[in-house]
Scaffold this motif. Structure first.
Motif, mmCIF file in Angstrom:
data_model
loop_
_atom_site.group_PDB
_atom_site.id
_atom_site.type_symbol
_atom_site.label_atom_id
_atom_site.label_comp_id
_atom_site.label_asym_id
_atom_site.label_seq_id
_atom_site.Cartn_x
_atom_site.Cartn_y
_atom_site.Cartn_z
ATOM 1 N N PHE A 12 81.853 -28.339 78.907
ATOM 2 C CA PHE A 12 80.691 -29.216 78.827
ATOM 3 C C PHE A 12 80.259 -29.707 80.211
ATOM 4 C CE2 PHE A 12 79.041 -33.544 78.584
ATOM 5 C CZ PHE A 12 77.895 -33.317 77.840
ATOM 6 N N ASN A 46 71.771 -37.292 76.472
ATOM 7 C CA ASN A 46 72.270 -36.157 75.693
ATOM 8 C C ASN A 46 73.730 -35.859 76.001
ATOM 9 O OD1 ASN A 46 70.104 -35.035 73.971
ATOM 10 N ND2 ASN A 46 69.006 -34.927 75.903
ATOM 11 N N THR A 50 76.474 -36.266 73.138
ATOM 12 C CA THR A 50 77.199 -35.049 72.766
ATOM 13 C C THR A 50 78.698 -35.254 72.866
ATOM 14 O OG1 THR A 50 75.367 -33.617 73.374
ATOM 15 C CG2 THR A 50 77.547 -32.619 73.366
ATOM 16 N N THR A 54 80.707 -34.990 69.462
ATOM 17 C CA THR A 54 81.659 -33.891 69.343
ATOM 18 C C THR A 54 83.078 -34.416 69.181
ATOM 19 O OG1 THR A 54 80.197 -32.552 70.698
ATOM 20 C CG2 THR A 54 82.424 -31.734 70.388
ATOM 21 N N SER A 76 72.485 -34.681 64.587
ATOM 22 C CA SER A 76 71.356 -34.162 65.361
ATOM 23 C C SER A 76 70.094 -34.973 65.109
ATOM 24 C CB SER A 76 71.105 -32.695 65.016
ATOM 25 O OG SER A 76 72.209 -31.920 65.400
ATOM 26 N N LYS A 79 70.504 -38.298 66.853
ATOM 27 C CA LYS A 79 70.358 -38.156 68.305
ATOM 28 C C LYS A 79 68.895 -38.232 68.729
ATOM 29 C CE LYS A 79 72.524 -34.904 70.838
ATOM 30 N NZ LYS A 79 72.768 -33.593 71.501
ATOM 31 N N TYR A 106 68.402 -31.368 75.672
ATOM 32 C CA TYR A 106 68.769 -31.405 74.258
ATOM 33 C C TYR A 106 69.279 -30.040 73.801
ATOM 34 C CZ TYR A 106 68.306 -31.807 69.206
ATOM 35 O OH TYR A 106 68.556 -31.798 67.864
ATOM 36 N N CYS A 109 72.820 -29.274 75.200
ATOM 37 C CA CYS A 109 73.847 -30.032 74.490
ATOM 38 C C CYS A 109 73.985 -29.561 73.045
ATOM 39 C CB CYS A 109 73.537 -31.522 74.551
ATOM 40 S SG CYS A 109 73.727 -32.204 76.204
ATOM 41 N N LEU A 110 72.884 -29.224 72.415
ATOM 42 C CA LEU A 110 72.941 -28.732 71.040
ATOM 43 C C LEU A 110 73.702 -27.413 70.969
ATOM 44 C CD1 LEU A 110 72.038 -29.159 68.107
ATOM 45 C CD2 LEU A 110 70.002 -27.822 68.662
ATOM 46 N N GLU A 113 77.308 -28.237 71.136
ATOM 47 C CA GLU A 113 77.760 -28.823 69.879
ATOM 48 C C GLU A 113 77.944 -27.742 68.817
ATOM 49 O OE1 GLU A 113 74.868 -31.743 68.785
ATOM 50 O OE2 GLU A 113 75.325 -33.012 70.491
ATOM 51 N N CYS A 116 81.077 -25.761 69.515
ATOM 52 C CA CYS A 116 82.286 -26.517 69.179
ATOM 53 C C CYS A 116 82.475 -26.610 67.670
ATOM 54 C CB CYS A 116 82.206 -27.905 69.798
ATOM 55 S SG CYS A 116 83.659 -28.908 69.461
#
Length: 125
Positions: A12, A46, A50, A54, A76, A79, A106, A109-110, A113, A116
């Protein structure tokens, strides 16, 4: 779980910092008229969201393994809502000209996510 979190944190940090510097370098190189406050706020918001989200999913994955997809979708939505609320409270004007400044951070980071959560779901099943 601790090993997975450390691995995610390392990945990350590298990706979000790389994305930030790439984004700002492109804006500066092409001399685009952008509000750097929105770019900075977007990456910080973000990134923090995140990490928290997470981490929560990793902790909840054992107890709520069947509901992780719904938790992910709700997170989401939350956020985006929290981002718009905070940006309005701080008088940051979000219009269609600066939408990409938010959306790039965004999307980065999405993607992390989703990566993960998919790893967690693959280990559960």
């Amino acid at each position: 779980m601790k090993k997975n979190f450390v691995r995610f944190l390392f990945l990350f940090v590298i990706i979000i910092i790389g994305g930030y510097f790439t984004h700002t370098s492109i804006v500066n190189y092409f001399s685009l008229e952008r509000n750097t406050d929105i770019i900075n706020f977007s990456y910080v918001f973000n990134g923090i969201f995140t990490l928290i989200f997470t981490s929560a999913i990793m902790v909840l994955s054992k107890k709520f393994k069947d509901q992780l997809g719904f938790i992910f979708m709700a997170g989401s939505l939350v956020k985006i809502g929290v981002f718009l609320l905070i940006s309005n409270l701080n008088n940051l004007d979000i219009n269609k000209n600066v939408f990409l400044d938010f959306f790039i951070a965004y999307a980065i980071c999405l993607a992390l996510e989703v990566y993960c959560v998919s790893k967690i779901l693959n280990t559960i099943k």
